[in-house]
Design a protein around this motif. Structure first.
Motif, mmCIF file in Angstrom:
data_model
loop_
_atom_site.group_PDB
_atom_site.id
_atom_site.type_symbol
_atom_site.label_atom_id
_atom_site.label_comp_id
_atom_site.label_asym_id
_atom_site.label_seq_id
_atom_site.Cartn_x
_atom_site.Cartn_y
_atom_site.Cartn_z
ATOM 1 N N PHE A 97 2.687 3.627 13.525
ATOM 2 C CA PHE A 97 2.385 3.047 11.992
ATOM 3 C C PHE A 97 1.070 3.363 11.689
ATOM 4 C CE2 PHE A 97 1.324 -0.550 9.219
ATOM 5 C CZ PHE A 97 2.777 -0.932 8.703
ATOM 6 N N GLU A 98 1.396 3.986 10.327
ATOM 7 C CA GLU A 98 -0.056 4.566 9.561
ATOM 8 C C GLU A 98 -0.317 3.100 8.743
ATOM 9 O OE1 GLU A 98 -1.767 6.836 9.982
ATOM 10 O OE2 GLU A 98 -0.211 7.969 11.266
ATOM 11 N N VAL A 99 -1.766 2.549 9.041
ATOM 12 C CA VAL A 99 -1.772 1.316 8.305
ATOM 13 C C VAL A 99 -2.307 1.573 6.828
ATOM 14 C CG1 VAL A 99 -3.607 -0.621 8.302
ATOM 15 C CG2 VAL A 99 -2.535 0.125 10.438
ATOM 16 N N LYS A 100 -2.979 2.622 6.664
ATOM 17 C CA LYS A 100 -3.922 2.819 5.281
ATOM 18 C C LYS A 100 -2.956 2.694 4.026
ATOM 19 C CE LYS A 100 -7.398 5.791 2.926
ATOM 20 N NZ LYS A 100 -8.187 4.555 2.770
ATOM 21 N N GLY A 101 -3.192 1.891 3.032
ATOM 22 C CA GLY A 101 -2.118 1.675 1.978
ATOM 23 C C GLY A 101 -1.078 1.061 2.113
ATOM 24 N N LYS A 102 -0.902 0.445 3.545
ATOM 25 C CA LYS A 102 0.305 -0.410 3.500
ATOM 26 C C LYS A 102 -0.130 -1.817 3.029
ATOM 27 C CE LYS A 102 2.999 2.717 5.412
ATOM 28 N NZ LYS A 102 2.645 3.349 6.426
ATOM 29 N N ASN A 103 1.229 -2.681 2.714
ATOM 30 C CA ASN A 103 1.122 -3.837 2.323
ATOM 31 C C ASN A 103 1.495 -4.972 3.367
ATOM 32 O OD1 ASN A 103 0.173 -3.310 -0.240
ATOM 33 N ND2 ASN A 103 2.544 -3.058 -0.998
ATOM 34 N N VAL A 104 0.596 -5.607 3.987
ATOM 35 C CA VAL A 104 0.842 -6.451 5.204
ATOM 36 C C VAL A 104 0.700 -8.039 4.934
ATOM 37 C CG1 VAL A 104 0.253 -6.671 7.426
ATOM 38 C CG2 VAL A 104 -0.249 -4.502 6.618
ATOM 39 N N LEU A 105 1.682 -8.577 5.175
ATOM 40 C CA LEU A 105 1.677 -10.143 5.173
ATOM 41 C C LEU A 105 1.270 -10.518 6.211
ATOM 42 C CD1 LEU A 105 2.531 -12.786 3.903
ATOM 43 C CD2 LEU A 105 5.000 -12.075 4.336
ATOM 44 N N ASP B 133 15.172 -5.910 4.120
ATOM 45 C CA ASP B 133 14.387 -4.995 3.248
ATOM 46 C C ASP B 133 13.929 -3.967 3.914
ATOM 47 O OD1 ASP B 133 15.021 -6.883 1.196
ATOM 48 O OD2 ASP B 133 12.955 -7.571 1.167
ATOM 49 N N MET B 134 13.368 -4.032 5.136
ATOM 50 C CA MET B 134 12.726 -2.803 5.830
ATOM 51 C C MET B 134 13.794 -1.920 6.251
ATOM 52 S SD MET B 134 9.890 -4.957 8.149
ATOM 53 C CE MET B 134 8.396 -5.539 7.398
ATOM 54 N N ILE B 135 15.050 -2.283 6.811
ATOM 55 C CA ILE B 135 15.992 -1.348 7.268
ATOM 56 C C ILE B 135 16.217 -0.646 5.992
ATOM 57 C CG2 ILE B 135 18.483 -1.360 7.863
ATOM 58 C CD1 ILE B 135 17.721 -3.600 9.522
ATOM 59 N N ILE B 136 16.507 -1.253 4.687
ATOM 60 C CA ILE B 136 17.100 -0.609 3.586
ATOM 61 C C ILE B 136 15.930 0.438 3.255
ATOM 62 C CG2 ILE B 136 17.249 -0.696 0.739
ATOM 63 C CD1 ILE B 136 18.523 -3.372 1.468
ATOM 64 N N ALA B 137 14.695 0.330 3.298
ATOM 65 C CA ALA B 137 13.537 1.125 3.160
ATOM 66 C C ALA B 137 13.544 2.177 4.166
ATOM 67 C CB ALA B 137 12.240 0.485 2.928
ATOM 68 N N TYR C 286 7.616 -15.620 0.996
ATOM 69 C CA TYR C 286 7.805 -14.165 0.954
ATOM 70 C C TYR C 286 8.484 -13.551 -0.258
ATOM 71 C CZ TYR C 286 10.487 -9.912 2.675
ATOM 72 O OH TYR C 286 10.943 -8.345 2.560
ATOM 73 N N GLU C 287 8.766 -14.392 -1.444
ATOM 74 C CA GLU C 287 9.135 -13.747 -2.777
ATOM 75 C C GLU C 287 8.057 -13.624 -3.358
ATOM 76 O OE1 GLU C 287 11.700 -12.703 -3.954
ATOM 77 O OE2 GLU C 287 12.757 -13.155 -1.846
ATOM 78 N N THR C 288 6.857 -14.577 -3.292
ATOM 79 C CA THR C 288 5.805 -14.170 -3.998
ATOM 80 C C THR C 288 4.913 -13.170 -3.632
ATOM 81 O OG1 THR C 288 4.739 -16.260 -2.748
ATOM 82 C CG2 THR C 288 5.324 -16.748 -5.080
ATOM 83 N N ARG D 195 6.070 -4.413 -2.473
ATOM 84 C CA ARG D 195 6.822 -4.191 -1.294
ATOM 85 C C ARG D 195 6.072 -4.719 -0.105
ATOM 86 N NH1 ARG D 195 8.374 1.483 1.195
ATOM 87 N NH2 ARG D 195 8.259 0.401 3.114
ATOM 88 N N ILE D 196 6.550 -5.029 0.953
ATOM 89 C CA ILE D 196 5.874 -5.770 2.093
ATOM 90 C C ILE D 196 6.452 -4.752 3.279
ATOM 91 C CG2 ILE D 196 5.596 -7.386 3.835
ATOM 92 C CD1 ILE D 196 4.649 -8.197 0.917
#
Ligand SMILES: NC(=O)c1ccc[n+]([C@@H]2O[C@H](COP(=O)([O-])OP(=O)(O)OC[C@H]3O[C@@H](n4cnc5c(N)ncnc54)[C@H](OP(=O)(O)O)[C@@H]3O)[C@@H](O)[C@H]2O)c1
Length: 269
Positions: free
Chosen positions: A4-12, A133-137, A79-81, A88-89
């Motif tokens: 998992f490349e962390v840089k630039g990812k959106n993490v909740l 959402d992740m599966i679609i992505a 999740y929505e907000t 995207r998350i």
């Protein structure tokens, strides 16, 4: 094993104002992830300050939220907000949790019920919302905070252990189902760790079990979970002794024996 490349990812990350969740947020920010952080409304000031610190130090975007995950639509609202804020998350870290210690019949009903709502229902909902959402992505990762308490009944914190057994079982099964989609669920099962959680819910200062499992440092525990997450591992039980005990020994031991040991080793001293 894909990484998992962390840089630039959106993490909740939930439960991000304290303990293991806070340490995890530091590690993700240091490696360049943008963060959506949540904790209880009562920790608004400390979470906002932490979010500012991470933003200023690591030049990443940090959105703090103060949504109570035990509320009826709290997880859905978060999740929505979060998606509205970040676009995207890419990863969800389900860390928020509560613990209550004592005799099952004596612990306050409402506190036990809230524990089930946070440890089980909120974690289920956020996983259920994010994974499709992740599966679609075609990519994404979830880290679900289980515990070494997941692997055998935990006397005097019966409901807590049961919530973690739910997390362990559900998360492992989902991960097996989604193999090949580009999405993974890491089940992270720490041993007892010196965080405010162990000072809450009438947890005793001393239990014999602490001598066996040790009382771990939250920064060390977070780092082990983080490394496992980045490496794309799907199970993490920190410490070889804990791994041996909970992956092998308890699974081969008779239940009556385990429950008798648990009754003795989990008693406050
Ligand atoms: N510490 C351990 O020994 C240990 C071992 C294995 C697994 N774990 C698991 O690791 C996770 C993190 O634990 P920790 O030890 O780091 O605990 P912690 O320091 O208490 O952090 C958990 C955070 O989650 C928050 N939270 C609780 N209920 C919430 C709600 N309804 N909505 C939003 N946030 C909420 C807590 O707020 P409050 O303080 O107001 O409750 C706290 O800020 C938990 O899932 C725990 O079960 C911990």
């Amino acid at each position: 094993m894909s990484k998992f490349e962390v840089k630039g990812k959106n993490v909740l990350i939930t439960g991000a104002a304290s303990g293991i969740g806070k340490e995890l947020s530091l590690l993700f920010a240091r490696d360049g992830a943008n963060l959506v952080l949540d904790d209880v409304p009562g920790k608004r000031a400390s979470l906002d300050q932490w979010a500012n610190e991470l933003h200023n130090k690591f030049n990443v975007q940090v959105w703090p939220f103060h949504i109570d995950l035990a509320e009826e639509k709290g997880p859905e609202k978060l999740y929505e907000t979060a998606k509205e804020a970040a676009g995207r998350i890419d990863a969800v870290i389900n860390d928020a949790g509560t613990l209550e210690y004592g005799n099952f019949a004596d612990i306050d009903y409402d506190k036990q019920y809230i524990m089930i709502k946070v440890n089980v229902l909120a974690l289920y909902k956020l996983t259920r919302l994010a994974v499709p959402d992740m599966i679609i992505a075609g990519s994404g990762q979830v880290m679900n905070l289980s515990s070494c308490s997941a692997f055998q009944p935990t006397v005097y914190h019966a409901v807590y252990g049961a919530t973690k057994a739910f997390v362990q079982s559900m998360s492992e099964a989902i991960n097996a189902e989604i193999k090949g989609t580009g999405v993974k669920v890491l089940t992270f099962s720490p041993p007892y760790t010196k965080t405010p959680l162990l000072k809450s819910g009438n947890m005793p200062d001393k239990m014999f079990w602490y001598k066996i499992s040790g009382l771990w440092d939250p920064a060390v525990i977070a780092s082990k979970g983080y490394q496992a997450f980045k490496q794309g591992k799907v199970i993490c039980i920190p410490g070889p002794m804990n791994w041996l005990m909970h992956s092998l020994v308890v699974r081969m031991s008779p239940h009556n024996l385990l429950n008798a040991i648990s009754l003795w080793a989990m008693k406050g001293r």
